[in-house]
Motif scaffolding. Structure first.
Motif, short mmCIF file in Angstrom:
data_model
loop_
_atom_site.label_atom_id
_atom_site.label_comp_id
_atom_site.label_asym_id
_atom_site.label_seq_id
_atom_site.Cartn_x
_atom_site.Cartn_y
_atom_site.Cartn_z
N ARG A 174 0.65 -1.32 -0.32
CA ARG A 174 0.10 0.12 -0.12
C ARG A 174 0.85 1.05 -0.03
N LYS B 246 -7.53 -1.60 1.93
CA LYS B 246 -7.68 -2.59 0.50
C LYS B 246 -8.17 -4.16 1.09
N THR C 223 -7.41 -1.67 -5.37
CA THR C 223 -7.38 -2.85 -4.43
C THR C 223 -6.47 -4.17 -5.68
#
Length: 456
Positions: A226, A234, A444
Protein backbone atom coordinates in the motif's frame (compact mmCIF):
# COMPACT_ATOMS: atom_id res chain seq x y z
CA UNK A 1 15.83 -22.79 11.91
CA UNK A 2 15.15 -25.67 9.53
CA UNK A 3 17.03 -25.50 6.26
CA UNK A 4 14.65 -25.39 3.31
CA UNK A 5 17.23 -27.07 1.07
CA UNK A 6 17.14 -30.42 2.94
CA UNK A 7 16.47 -33.11 0.32
CA UNK A 8 17.86 -36.21 2.04
CA UNK A 9 15.70 -39.32 1.66
CA UNK A 10 14.68 -41.78 4.34
CA UNK A 11 16.93 -44.87 4.51
CA UNK A 12 16.09 -48.44 5.49
CA UNK A 13 18.33 -48.17 8.54
CA UNK A 14 16.40 -46.80 11.53
CA UNK A 15 19.59 -45.78 13.33
CA UNK A 16 20.75 -43.71 10.36
CA UNK A 17 17.37 -41.97 10.11
CA UNK A 18 17.26 -41.20 13.85
CA UNK A 19 20.84 -39.88 13.87
CA UNK A 20 20.15 -37.56 10.95
CA UNK A 21 16.83 -36.32 12.34
CA UNK A 22 18.32 -35.65 15.78
CA UNK A 23 21.06 -33.58 14.15
CA UNK A 24 18.37 -31.34 12.64
CA UNK A 25 15.78 -31.19 15.41
CA UNK A 26 16.69 -30.00 18.94
CA UNK A 27 15.26 -33.11 20.60
CA UNK A 28 17.62 -32.99 23.59
CA UNK A 29 17.16 -29.22 24.17
CA UNK A 30 13.38 -28.82 23.61
CA UNK A 31 11.27 -30.45 26.30
CA UNK A 32 8.15 -30.52 24.10
CA UNK A 33 9.85 -32.26 21.13
CA UNK A 34 9.61 -35.94 22.05
CA UNK A 35 11.27 -39.05 20.63
CA UNK A 36 9.53 -42.28 21.71
CA UNK A 37 11.22 -45.60 20.99
CA UNK A 38 9.24 -48.85 20.95
CA UNK A 39 9.17 -52.31 19.36
CA UNK A 40 6.47 -53.14 16.79
CA UNK A 41 6.31 -56.72 15.54
CA UNK A 42 9.83 -57.39 16.82
CA UNK A 43 11.14 -54.41 14.82
CA UNK A 44 12.72 -51.32 16.34
CA UNK A 45 10.67 -48.18 15.72
CA UNK A 46 10.70 -44.53 16.78
CA UNK A 47 7.94 -41.93 17.11
CA UNK A 48 8.58 -38.18 16.80
CA UNK A 49 5.87 -35.78 17.98
CA UNK A 50 5.32 -32.49 19.80
CA UNK A 51 3.79 -32.65 23.25
CA UNK A 52 0.54 -30.67 23.35
CA UNK A 53 -0.27 -31.24 19.66
CA UNK A 54 -1.09 -34.96 19.87
CA UNK A 55 -4.38 -36.52 20.96
CA UNK A 56 -3.24 -38.78 23.79
CA UNK A 57 -6.29 -41.07 23.69
CA UNK A 58 -5.98 -41.62 19.95
CA UNK A 59 -2.25 -42.40 20.13
CA UNK A 60 -2.86 -44.76 23.07
CA UNK A 61 -5.31 -46.79 20.99
CA UNK A 62 -2.95 -46.84 17.99
CA UNK A 63 -0.01 -47.98 20.13
CA UNK A 64 -2.16 -50.67 21.76
CA UNK A 65 -2.88 -52.07 18.31
CA UNK A 66 0.87 -51.97 17.50
CA UNK A 67 1.75 -54.01 20.59
CA UNK A 68 -0.59 -56.75 19.38
CA UNK A 69 1.32 -57.18 16.09
CA UNK A 70 3.51 -60.24 15.61
CA UNK A 71 6.58 -60.62 13.41
CA UNK A 72 4.57 -62.41 10.74
CA UNK A 73 2.03 -59.57 10.69
CA UNK A 74 4.58 -56.97 9.60
CA UNK A 75 4.30 -55.97 5.89
CA UNK A 76 7.45 -55.45 3.83
CA UNK A 77 7.15 -51.68 3.37
CA UNK A 78 5.61 -48.55 4.89
CA UNK A 79 2.73 -48.41 2.42
CA UNK A 80 1.65 -51.93 3.28
CA UNK A 81 1.99 -51.19 7.00
CA UNK A 82 -0.29 -48.14 6.71
CA UNK A 83 -2.93 -50.20 4.90
CA UNK A 84 -2.83 -53.41 6.95
CA UNK A 85 -1.56 -52.57 10.43
CA UNK A 86 -2.46 -48.93 11.16
CA UNK A 87 -6.09 -48.44 12.30
CA UNK A 88 -6.37 -44.72 11.63
CA UNK A 89 -7.82 -42.50 8.92
CA UNK A 90 -5.39 -39.63 8.28
CA UNK A 91 -2.14 -41.37 7.32
CA UNK A 92 0.51 -40.39 4.77
CA UNK A 93 3.76 -41.97 3.55
CA UNK A 94 6.70 -39.53 3.27
CA UNK A 95 10.21 -40.30 2.05
CA UNK A 96 11.65 -36.75 1.97
CA UNK A 97 13.18 -35.50 5.23
CA UNK A 98 12.27 -31.90 4.44
CA UNK A 99 8.56 -32.79 4.38
CA UNK A 100 8.99 -34.98 7.47
CA UNK A 101 10.48 -32.11 9.47
CA UNK A 102 7.70 -29.80 8.33
CA UNK A 103 5.08 -32.31 9.45
CA UNK A 104 6.69 -32.89 12.85
CA UNK A 105 6.92 -29.15 13.55
CA UNK A 106 3.30 -28.77 12.44
CA UNK A 107 2.16 -31.30 15.04
CA UNK A 108 1.95 -34.49 12.95
CA UNK A 109 3.25 -37.68 14.62
CA UNK A 110 5.92 -39.37 12.45
CA UNK A 111 6.77 -43.07 12.82
CA UNK A 112 10.02 -44.66 11.61
CA UNK A 113 10.31 -48.47 11.48
CA UNK A 114 13.57 -50.28 10.91
CA UNK A 115 13.72 -51.66 7.38
CA UNK A 116 11.16 -49.21 5.91
CA UNK A 117 12.49 -46.61 3.45
CA UNK A 118 9.75 -44.13 4.29
CA UNK A 119 8.17 -42.39 7.27
CA UNK A 120 4.55 -43.01 8.30
CA UNK A 121 2.91 -39.67 9.18
CA UNK A 122 -0.10 -40.01 11.49
CA UNK A 123 -2.15 -36.82 11.60
CA UNK A 124 -3.80 -36.99 15.01
CA UNK A 125 -3.20 -33.36 15.83
CA UNK A 126 -5.17 -31.26 18.24
CA UNK A 127 -4.65 -27.54 18.78
CA UNK A 128 -5.46 -25.40 21.83
CA UNK A 129 -8.59 -23.51 20.82
CA UNK A 130 -11.28 -21.39 22.41
CA UNK A 131 -14.99 -21.81 21.77
CA UNK A 132 -16.59 -20.52 18.57
CA UNK A 133 -18.54 -17.80 20.38
CA UNK A 134 -19.86 -14.70 18.63
CA UNK A 135 -17.14 -12.05 18.09
CA UNK A 136 -17.39 -8.92 20.24
CA UNK A 137 -16.80 -6.49 17.35
CA UNK A 138 -19.08 -8.07 14.72
CA UNK A 139 -22.31 -8.82 16.55
CA UNK A 140 -25.68 -9.53 14.96
CA UNK A 141 -29.15 -8.99 16.41
CA UNK A 142 -30.35 -12.11 14.64
CA UNK A 143 -28.61 -15.06 13.05
CA UNK A 144 -25.91 -17.44 14.19
CA UNK A 145 -23.81 -16.81 17.29
CA UNK A 146 -20.63 -18.58 16.21
CA UNK A 147 -17.39 -16.92 15.11
CA UNK A 148 -13.98 -17.75 13.70
CA UNK A 149 -11.24 -18.93 16.07
CA UNK A 150 -7.45 -19.16 15.84
CA UNK A 151 -7.46 -22.72 14.45
CA UNK A 152 -7.72 -22.77 10.65
CA UNK A 153 -9.29 -26.25 10.45
CA UNK A 154 -12.15 -25.15 12.70
CA UNK A 155 -12.71 -22.09 10.51
CA UNK A 156 -12.87 -24.07 7.26
CA UNK A 157 -15.31 -26.49 8.92
CA UNK A 158 -17.58 -23.60 9.94
CA UNK A 159 -17.85 -22.51 6.30
CA UNK A 160 -18.07 -26.05 4.91
CA UNK A 161 -20.99 -26.65 7.25
CA UNK A 162 -22.88 -23.80 5.58
CA UNK A 163 -21.95 -24.55 1.96
CA UNK A 164 -22.41 -28.22 1.05
CA UNK A 165 -21.41 -27.79 -2.55
CA UNK A 166 -18.69 -29.74 -4.39
CA UNK A 167 -17.61 -26.51 -6.08
CA UNK A 168 -16.34 -25.12 -2.76
CA UNK A 169 -12.54 -25.40 -2.94
CA UNK A 170 -10.22 -24.78 0.00
CA UNK A 171 -6.61 -24.78 -1.15
CA UNK A 172 -3.89 -24.87 1.52
CA UNK A 173 -0.67 -22.92 1.01
CA UNK A 174 2.34 -22.61 3.31
CA UNK A 175 4.03 -19.20 3.67
CA UNK A 176 7.10 -18.18 5.68
CA UNK A 177 10.51 -19.88 5.80
CA UNK A 178 10.51 -20.02 9.61
CA UNK A 179 6.86 -19.74 10.62
CA UNK A 180 5.55 -21.90 7.72
CA UNK A 181 2.09 -20.49 8.35
CA UNK A 182 -0.89 -22.29 6.81
CA UNK A 183 -3.02 -20.09 4.54
CA UNK A 184 -6.29 -21.40 3.11
CA UNK A 185 -7.58 -19.94 -0.17
CA UNK A 186 -11.35 -20.58 -0.29
CA UNK A 187 -13.53 -20.02 -3.34
CA UNK A 188 -16.45 -21.40 -5.37
CA UNK A 189 -14.88 -22.77 -8.53
CA UNK A 190 -18.03 -22.13 -10.63
CA UNK A 191 -18.54 -18.52 -9.46
CA UNK A 192 -15.12 -17.02 -8.75
CA UNK A 193 -13.46 -14.45 -11.01
CA UNK A 194 -10.79 -16.68 -12.53
CA UNK A 195 -8.50 -13.77 -13.43
CA UNK A 196 -8.56 -12.53 -9.82
CA UNK A 197 -7.96 -16.05 -8.49
CA UNK A 198 -5.00 -16.67 -10.80
CA UNK A 199 -3.50 -13.30 -9.86
CA UNK A 200 -3.95 -14.02 -6.15
CA UNK A 201 -2.44 -17.51 -6.32
CA UNK A 202 0.50 -16.16 -8.31
CA UNK A 203 1.17 -13.48 -5.69
CA UNK A 204 0.89 -15.98 -2.85
CA UNK A 205 3.33 -18.29 -4.62
CA UNK A 206 5.91 -15.51 -5.04
CA UNK A 207 5.84 -14.34 -1.39
CA UNK A 208 9.26 -14.97 0.13
CA UNK A 209 9.39 -13.92 3.79
CA UNK A 210 10.95 -15.39 6.91
CA UNK A 211 7.65 -15.36 8.82
CA UNK A 212 4.15 -13.91 8.85
CA UNK A 213 4.87 -12.22 12.16
CA UNK A 214 1.44 -10.62 12.55
CA UNK A 215 -0.47 -13.30 10.67
CA UNK A 216 -3.18 -11.78 8.49
CA UNK A 217 -1.84 -8.23 8.54
CA UNK A 218 1.60 -9.42 7.43
CA UNK A 219 -0.01 -11.36 4.60
CA UNK A 220 -2.04 -8.32 3.54
CA UNK A 221 1.09 -6.18 3.40
CA UNK A 222 2.89 -8.79 1.31
CA UNK A 223 -0.02 -9.20 -1.09
CA UNK A 224 -0.49 -5.51 -1.75
CA UNK A 225 2.17 -2.90 -1.06
CA UNK A 226 0.00 0.00 0.00
CA UNK A 227 0.88 3.65 -0.42
CA UNK A 228 1.39 5.24 2.99
CA UNK A 229 -0.53 8.39 2.04
CA UNK A 230 -3.77 6.49 1.31
CA UNK A 231 -5.13 5.08 4.59
CA UNK A 232 -8.23 3.39 3.15
CA UNK A 233 -8.19 -0.40 3.68
CA UNK A 234 -7.53 -2.71 0.73
CA UNK A 235 -9.33 -5.72 2.17
CA UNK A 236 -12.49 -6.53 4.04
CA UNK A 237 -12.16 -8.57 7.24
CA UNK A 238 -14.86 -10.48 9.09
CA UNK A 239 -14.93 -12.72 12.14
CA UNK A 240 -18.30 -14.22 11.20
CA UNK A 241 -18.46 -17.49 9.21
CA UNK A 242 -21.95 -16.67 7.92
CA UNK A 243 -20.70 -13.40 6.37
CA UNK A 244 -17.70 -15.18 4.83
CA UNK A 245 -19.99 -17.89 3.42
CA UNK A 246 -22.26 -15.29 1.81
CA UNK A 247 -19.21 -13.66 0.20
CA UNK A 248 -18.11 -17.05 -1.18
CA UNK A 249 -21.53 -17.55 -2.74
CA UNK A 250 -21.22 -14.08 -4.31
CA UNK A 251 -18.07 -15.24 -6.12
CA UNK A 252 -15.49 -13.67 -3.82
CA UNK A 253 -12.29 -15.25 -2.51
CA UNK A 254 -11.81 -15.79 1.24
CA UNK A 255 -8.33 -16.08 2.79
CA UNK A 256 -7.91 -17.78 6.16
CA UNK A 257 -4.62 -17.58 8.05
CA UNK A 258 -3.78 -20.00 10.85
CA UNK A 259 -3.68 -18.32 14.30
CA UNK A 260 -5.96 -15.51 13.07
CA UNK A 261 -9.66 -15.44 14.06
CA UNK A 262 -10.85 -13.53 11.01
CA UNK A 263 -11.25 -13.98 7.26
CA UNK A 264 -9.84 -11.72 4.55
CA UNK A 265 -12.26 -11.16 1.66
CA UNK A 266 -11.38 -10.23 -1.95
CA UNK A 267 -12.27 -8.29 -4.02
CA UNK A 268 -13.87 -5.44 -2.11
CA UNK A 269 -15.51 -2.08 -2.71
CA UNK A 270 -16.71 0.78 -0.50
CA UNK A 271 -20.15 -0.85 -0.31
CA UNK A 272 -18.59 -4.12 0.90
CA UNK A 273 -16.47 -2.33 3.49
CA UNK A 274 -19.41 -0.56 5.16
CA UNK A 275 -21.64 -3.64 5.19
CA UNK A 276 -22.30 -5.41 8.47
CA UNK A 277 -23.86 -8.72 9.50
CA UNK A 278 -27.27 -7.22 10.32
CA UNK A 279 -27.68 -6.16 6.68
CA UNK A 280 -28.22 -9.82 5.73
CA UNK A 281 -30.80 -10.62 8.42
CA UNK A 282 -33.38 -7.81 8.11
CA UNK A 283 -36.16 -7.25 5.53
CA UNK A 284 -35.36 -5.13 2.49
CA UNK A 285 -36.92 -1.89 3.78
CA UNK A 286 -35.14 -2.10 7.14
CA UNK A 287 -31.93 -3.12 5.41
CA UNK A 288 -32.02 -0.12 3.05
CA UNK A 289 -32.84 2.25 5.92
CA UNK A 290 -29.90 1.03 7.98
CA UNK A 291 -27.50 1.33 5.02
CA UNK A 292 -28.71 4.86 4.18
CA UNK A 293 -28.50 5.91 7.85
CA UNK A 294 -24.98 4.54 8.12
CA UNK A 295 -23.95 6.32 4.90
CA UNK A 296 -25.34 9.66 6.12
CA UNK A 297 -23.68 9.32 9.53
CA UNK A 298 -20.39 8.35 7.85
CA UNK A 299 -20.62 11.47 5.66
CA UNK A 300 -21.35 13.58 8.74
CA UNK A 301 -18.35 12.25 10.68
CA UNK A 302 -16.03 13.49 7.94
CA UNK A 303 -17.60 16.84 7.09
CA UNK A 304 -19.42 18.03 10.24
CA UNK A 305 -16.53 19.67 12.11
CA UNK A 306 -14.74 21.00 8.96
CA UNK A 307 -18.02 22.53 7.75
CA UNK A 308 -18.59 24.06 11.21
CA UNK A 309 -15.08 25.53 11.12
CA UNK A 310 -15.67 26.91 7.61
CA UNK A 311 -18.89 28.67 8.61
CA UNK A 312 -17.30 30.08 11.77
CA UNK A 313 -14.60 31.60 9.56
CA UNK A 314 -17.32 33.04 7.27
CA UNK A 315 -20.23 33.97 9.54
CA UNK A 316 -21.89 35.97 6.76
CA UNK A 317 -22.53 32.68 4.91
CA UNK A 318 -24.82 31.41 7.67
CA UNK A 319 -28.54 31.72 6.81
CA UNK A 320 -30.71 33.46 9.38
CA UNK A 321 -32.33 30.17 10.38
CA UNK A 322 -28.94 28.67 11.35
CA UNK A 323 -27.51 31.60 13.29
CA UNK A 324 -27.95 29.59 16.49
CA UNK A 325 -24.94 27.38 15.59
CA UNK A 326 -22.50 30.28 15.85
CA UNK A 327 -20.22 30.45 18.88
CA UNK A 328 -21.65 32.39 21.81
CA UNK A 329 -18.75 32.25 24.25
CA UNK A 330 -15.23 33.54 23.72
CA UNK A 331 -12.33 31.34 24.70
CA UNK A 332 -8.59 31.80 24.63
CA UNK A 333 -7.84 28.83 22.32
CA UNK A 334 -8.49 29.23 18.56
CA UNK A 335 -11.25 27.03 17.15
CA UNK A 336 -8.96 24.87 14.99
CA UNK A 337 -6.76 24.00 17.97
CA UNK A 338 -9.81 23.13 20.05
CA UNK A 339 -10.90 20.62 17.38
CA UNK A 340 -7.43 19.10 17.00
CA UNK A 341 -6.88 18.79 20.77
CA UNK A 342 -10.24 17.05 21.17
CA UNK A 343 -9.45 14.67 18.31
CA UNK A 344 -6.31 13.63 20.18
CA UNK A 345 -8.09 13.52 23.55
CA UNK A 346 -10.80 11.19 22.21
CA UNK A 347 -8.16 8.75 20.98
CA UNK A 348 -6.45 9.02 24.36
CA UNK A 349 -9.68 8.06 26.13
CA UNK A 350 -10.19 5.17 23.71
CA UNK A 351 -6.69 3.84 24.31
CA UNK A 352 -7.12 4.22 28.05
CA UNK A 353 -10.38 2.24 27.92
CA UNK A 354 -8.69 -0.54 25.93
CA UNK A 355 -5.89 -0.89 28.49
CA UNK A 356 -8.11 -0.61 31.56
CA UNK A 357 -9.40 -3.80 33.25
CA UNK A 358 -12.86 -4.60 31.91
CA UNK A 359 -14.63 -4.09 35.25
CA UNK A 360 -13.27 -0.53 35.45
CA UNK A 361 -13.27 0.59 31.81
CA UNK A 362 -16.92 1.74 31.63
CA UNK A 363 -17.05 3.79 34.87
CA UNK A 364 -13.64 5.35 34.22
CA UNK A 365 -14.62 6.29 30.65
CA UNK A 366 -17.87 7.88 31.87
CA UNK A 367 -16.10 9.79 34.66
CA UNK A 368 -13.35 10.98 32.28
CA UNK A 369 -15.92 12.09 29.69
CA UNK A 370 -18.03 14.03 32.22
CA UNK A 371 -15.05 15.69 33.90
CA UNK A 372 -13.40 16.55 30.61
CA UNK A 373 -16.61 17.82 29.06
CA UNK A 374 -17.97 19.96 31.87
CA UNK A 375 -14.86 21.41 33.45
CA UNK A 376 -13.03 22.09 30.18
CA UNK A 377 -15.95 24.33 29.12
CA UNK A 378 -16.19 26.04 32.53
CA UNK A 379 -12.45 26.66 32.62
CA UNK A 380 -12.55 28.45 29.28
CA UNK A 381 -10.53 25.94 27.27
CA UNK A 382 -13.31 24.81 24.92
CA UNK A 383 -16.65 26.02 23.62
CA UNK A 384 -19.70 23.92 24.48
CA UNK A 385 -20.66 23.76 20.77
CA UNK A 386 -17.26 22.27 19.91
CA UNK A 387 -17.67 19.67 22.66
CA UNK A 388 -21.11 18.74 21.31
CA UNK A 389 -19.94 18.25 17.70
CA UNK A 390 -16.85 16.29 18.72
CA UNK A 391 -18.96 14.07 20.99
CA UNK A 392 -21.17 13.26 18.00
CA UNK A 393 -18.14 12.47 15.84
CA UNK A 394 -16.63 10.23 18.55
CA UNK A 395 -19.83 8.20 18.98
CA UNK A 396 -20.67 8.13 15.25
CA UNK A 397 -17.29 6.59 14.44
CA UNK A 398 -18.54 3.37 16.04
CA UNK A 399 -21.26 3.02 13.40
CA UNK A 400 -18.46 1.80 11.13
CA UNK A 401 -18.12 -2.00 11.23
CA UNK A 402 -14.59 -1.66 9.83
CA UNK A 403 -12.10 -0.29 12.38
CA UNK A 404 -9.48 0.58 9.76
CA UNK A 405 -12.01 2.50 7.65
CA UNK A 406 -13.03 4.50 10.74
CA UNK A 407 -9.44 5.71 11.19
CA UNK A 408 -9.08 6.39 7.46
CA UNK A 409 -12.10 8.70 7.67
CA UNK A 410 -10.59 10.32 10.79
CA UNK A 411 -7.37 11.11 8.91
CA UNK A 412 -9.40 12.61 6.06
CA UNK A 413 -11.31 14.76 8.57
CA UNK A 414 -8.05 16.00 10.12
CA UNK A 415 -6.69 16.85 6.68
CA UNK A 416 -9.89 18.74 5.86
CA UNK A 417 -9.73 20.66 9.16
CA UNK A 418 -6.12 21.76 8.64
CA UNK A 419 -6.68 22.80 5.01
CA UNK A 420 -9.85 24.72 5.92
CA UNK A 421 -8.08 26.53 8.78
CA UNK A 422 -5.17 27.50 6.53
CA UNK A 423 -6.89 28.35 3.23
CA UNK A 424 -10.56 28.91 4.14
CA UNK A 425 -13.06 27.75 1.49
CA UNK A 426 -10.30 26.98 -1.02
CA UNK A 427 -8.73 24.55 1.48
CA UNK A 428 -12.15 22.98 2.17
CA UNK A 429 -12.71 22.45 -1.54
CA UNK A 430 -9.19 21.07 -2.05
CA UNK A 431 -9.62 18.69 0.90
CA UNK A 432 -12.93 17.43 -0.46
CA UNK A 433 -11.31 16.73 -3.83
CA UNK A 434 -8.44 14.87 -2.11
CA UNK A 435 -10.93 12.69 -0.19
CA UNK A 436 -12.89 11.83 -3.34
CA UNK A 437 -9.68 11.00 -5.22
CA UNK A 438 -8.36 8.89 -2.31
CA UNK A 439 -11.51 6.75 -2.50
CA UNK A 440 -11.85 6.65 -6.28
CA UNK A 441 -8.19 5.83 -6.93
CA UNK A 442 -7.70 3.44 -4.02
CA UNK A 443 -6.62 0.50 -6.16
CA UNK A 444 -7.25 -2.94 -4.64
CA UNK A 445 -5.83 -6.37 -5.49
CA UNK A 446 -8.46 -6.91 -8.18
CA UNK A 447 -7.30 -3.81 -10.06
CA UNK A 448 -10.50 -1.93 -9.25
CA UNK A 449 -11.15 1.07 -7.03
CA UNK A 450 -13.64 1.35 -4.19
CA UNK A 451 -16.12 2.63 -6.74
CA UNK A 452 -15.66 -0.64 -8.72
CA UNK A 453 -13.91 1.18 -11.61
CA UNK A 454 -11.30 -0.79 -13.55
CA UNK A 455 -7.94 0.96 -13.10
CA UNK A 456 -5.69 -1.32 -15.13
Amino acid sequence: MVDKKVTKQVKASLQENVTYLNSILPVSESFDLIQRDMIIGEKQSTFYFIDGFTKDETMLKIMTSFFALKKDDMPGNATGFSKMALPYVEVDIIADFDMIIRNILSGVTCLFIDGYEACIAIDCRTYPARGVEEPDKDKSLRGSRDGFVETIVFNTALMRRRIRDPHLVMKMIEIGNSSRTDVAVCYMSDRVDQELLDNLLKRLDTINVDALRMNQQSLAEELFKRKWFNPFPKFKFTERPDTASVCLLEGKVVLLVDNSPSAMILPTSILDIIEEANDYYFPTLTNVYLKVSRAIITFATVFLTPAFLLFMQNLNWLPEAFQFVSLKDTVNIPLIFQLLILELAIDGLRLAAMNTPSMLSTPLSVIAGIVMGEFSVKSGWFNSEVMLYMAFVAVANYTQPNFELGYALKFMRLLLLVLTACFNWIGFLAGTIIIICSIAFNKTLSGRSYLNIKLN
